[in-house]
Design a protein around this motif. Structure first.
Motif, PDB file in Angstrom:
ATOM      1  N   ASN A 232       4.227   6.304  14.215  1.00 51.14           N
ATOM      2  CA  ASN A 232       5.640   6.360  13.806  1.00 51.14           C
ATOM      3  C   ASN A 232       5.942   5.509  12.578  1.00 51.14           C
ATOM      4  OD1 ASN A 232       6.674   8.061  16.013  1.00 51.14           O
ATOM      5  ND2 ASN A 232       6.079   6.344  17.317  1.00 51.14           N
ATOM      6  N   ASN A 233       4.924   4.845  12.046  1.00 52.57           N
ATOM      7  CA  ASN A 233       5.102   4.010  10.847  1.00 52.57           C
ATOM      8  C   ASN A 233       4.337   4.644   9.684  1.00 52.57           C
ATOM      9  OD1 ASN A 233       5.489   2.050   8.940  1.00 52.57           O
ATOM     10  ND2 ASN A 233       4.206   0.505   9.935  1.00 52.57           N
ATOM     11  N   ALA A 234       5.061   5.374   8.841  1.00 51.34           N
ATOM     12  CA  ALA A 234       4.414   6.088   7.731  1.00 51.34           C
ATOM     13  C   ALA A 234       4.621   5.393   6.390  1.00 51.34           C
ATOM     14  CB  ALA A 234       4.964   7.520   7.654  1.00 51.34           C
ATOM     15  N   ARG A 235       5.066   4.157   6.410  1.00 52.72           N
ATOM     16  CA  ARG A 235       5.325   3.436   5.160  1.00 52.72           C
ATOM     17  C   ARG A 235       4.021   3.007   4.488  1.00 52.72           C
ATOM     18  NH1 ARG A 235       9.258   1.117   8.490  1.00 52.72           N
ATOM     19  NH2 ARG A 235       7.890  -0.680   8.856  1.00 52.72           N
ATOM     20  N   ARG A 236       4.049   2.974   3.151  1.00 52.26           N
ATOM     21  CA  ARG A 236       2.896   2.495   2.392  1.00 52.26           C
ATOM     22  C   ARG A 236       2.800   0.977   2.507  1.00 52.26           C
ATOM     23  NH1 ARG A 236       3.774   4.571  -3.545  1.00 52.26           N
ATOM     24  NH2 ARG A 236       1.877   3.363  -3.915  1.00 52.26           N
TER      25      ARG A 236
END
Length: 296
Positions: free
Chosen positions: A262-266
Motif C-alpha cells: 500500500n506504499n507506492a511512494r518513491r
C-alpha cells in the motif's frame, strides 16, 4: 521477502491519467527523423532529372521512401494515439479521451473479463473485454495504469480480486518510477547539452594542447578523432550511470512493494544516494580515460 501487508484497493478512486510526456517528444522527433532519411536522396534525384534520366530519379525516390514511410507510420499509428490520450477514472466507469476529442465511456458493470500480461519490473499491459466483445487495451505507458485495475477491483472484487493483479501492479509502479526519473533527467536538457556536447569539445581541445608536453600525441593529431572517442566514452558512461542505478532501484522498489503493497511512494533519499555514487563513478572513469588519451 515476506508480505507484511495486504493490498487494499481504494474505494471511490477518481483520477485523470495521461500518457507520458516523453511520448509527445518522440512523436514530434520522429517527423524530422523521417525527413532526415529523405534529404540525402534529394540532390541525387534533382541531378538525375537535370541529366534527363527520369528512371534513375524514380529509382532514387523508391530507395528514399520506405524508411521514412515506416517511421511516419509508427509516429501516427502508435505514438500519436498514445501521446494525446487521457483516461479519467470514476468509481463505476472510465472515460477515455483521444486525440479526436471524442469521449468513450466504459462502465465497469459491462466488463466481462480482464486479461493481464507483463514483463517483470519494466513493462506490461492489460485488456478490458466487454460483454459485447469490445476490447480496450492499456499499457504501463499510461501514467499509473494500475489505478484502472484498482478501481475495477474496488467496484467488483469477484471480477478482479486484488491478489490477481498484484504482480502487474508492482511492474506498473516500477515502470512509472523509471519513466518519471527519465522525464526528470530530460527536463534539465541544457545541462545535458553541456555535459554531452560542449564538454567533450572543450576536453578534446585541452587534450591536444597538453598531449605534446606530457605524452606522445601531437597537436596535429585529428581533433575529430579525439572528440569522437571522448564523446562516445562519455555518452556510454552517462547511459550506464542512469540505467544501472535504475535497475538496482527498481529491484529494491519491487521488494518494498512486496513487503508494503500500500506504499507506492518513491524513496527519494535512497535514489539520491545511489545516483550520487553513480555520478562519482562516471566522472572518475571518464577522467581516467582522458588521462589515458593524454599519456598514451
Amino acid at each position: 521477502m515476506e508480505q507484511s501487508q495486504t493490498f487494499s484497493p481504494r474505494a471511490g478512486l477518481k483520477r485523470t491519467l495521461s500518457d507520458r510526456a516523453l511520448l509527445k517528444l518522440f512523436y514530434y522527433l520522429l517527423i524530422p527523423v523521417a525527413l532526415a532519411f529523405v534529404l540525402p536522396f534529394v540532390p541525387m534525384i534533382l541531378m538525375a532529372l537535370e541529366d534527363g534520366t527520369p528512371l534513375t530519379a524514380i529509382s532514387f525516390v523508391a530507395l528514399a521512401i520506405p524508411m521514412p514511410a515506416i517511421i511516419l507510420f509508427q509516429a501516427f499509428s502508435f505514438f500519436k494515439p498514445l501521446a494525446f490520450s487521457q483516461v479519467t477514472i470514476f468509481p463505476d466507469r472510465l472515460q477515455m479521451l483521444g486525440k479526436d476529442k471524442k469521449n468513450i465511456d466504459v462502465s465497469f458493470a459491462d466488463i466481462k473479463e480482464v486479461k493481464l500480461s507483463h514483463l517483470p519490473y519494466q513493462g506490461g499491459s492489460f485488456t478490458l473485454v466487454m460483454k459485447d466483445d469490445t476490447k480496450y487495451r492499456f499499457t504501463v505507458i499510461l501514467e499509473r495504469s494500475e489505478y484502472v485495475l484498482e478501481a475495477i477491483s474496488s467496484f467488483n472484487p469477484e471480477l478482479l480480486p486484488p491478489t490477481s493483479f498484484e504482480t502487474y501492479r508492482r511492474t506498473a509502479i516500477c515502470a512509472d518510477h523509471n519513466y518519471t526519473r527519465m522525464n526528470d533527467s530530460l527536463k534539465n536538457w541544457r545541462m545535458l547539452v553541456v555535459k554531452y556536447m560542449l564538454l567533450p569539445v572543450i576536453i578534446s581541445v585541452v587534450v591536444l594542447l597538453l598531449a605534446p608536453y606530457v605524452g606522445h600525441v601531437s597537436i596535429t593529431d585529428d581533433l575529430d578523432n579525439v572528440f569522437r572517442k571522448i564523446t562516445l566514452v562519455n555518452l556510454i558512461l552517462g547511459v550506464a550511470s542512469f540505467l544501472i542505478p535504475a535497475l538496482y532501484i527498481t529491484g529494491l522498489t519491487n521488494q518494498a512493494l512486496i513487503k508494503e503493497p500500500n506504499n507506492a511512494r518513491r524513496n527519494m533519499a535512497l535514489e539520491g544516494k545511489v545516483y550520487k555514487i553513480a555520478t562519482v563513478v562516471h566522472w572518475v572513469t571518464f577522467v581516467a580515460f582522458v588521462i589515458y588519451i593524454v599519456m598514451r
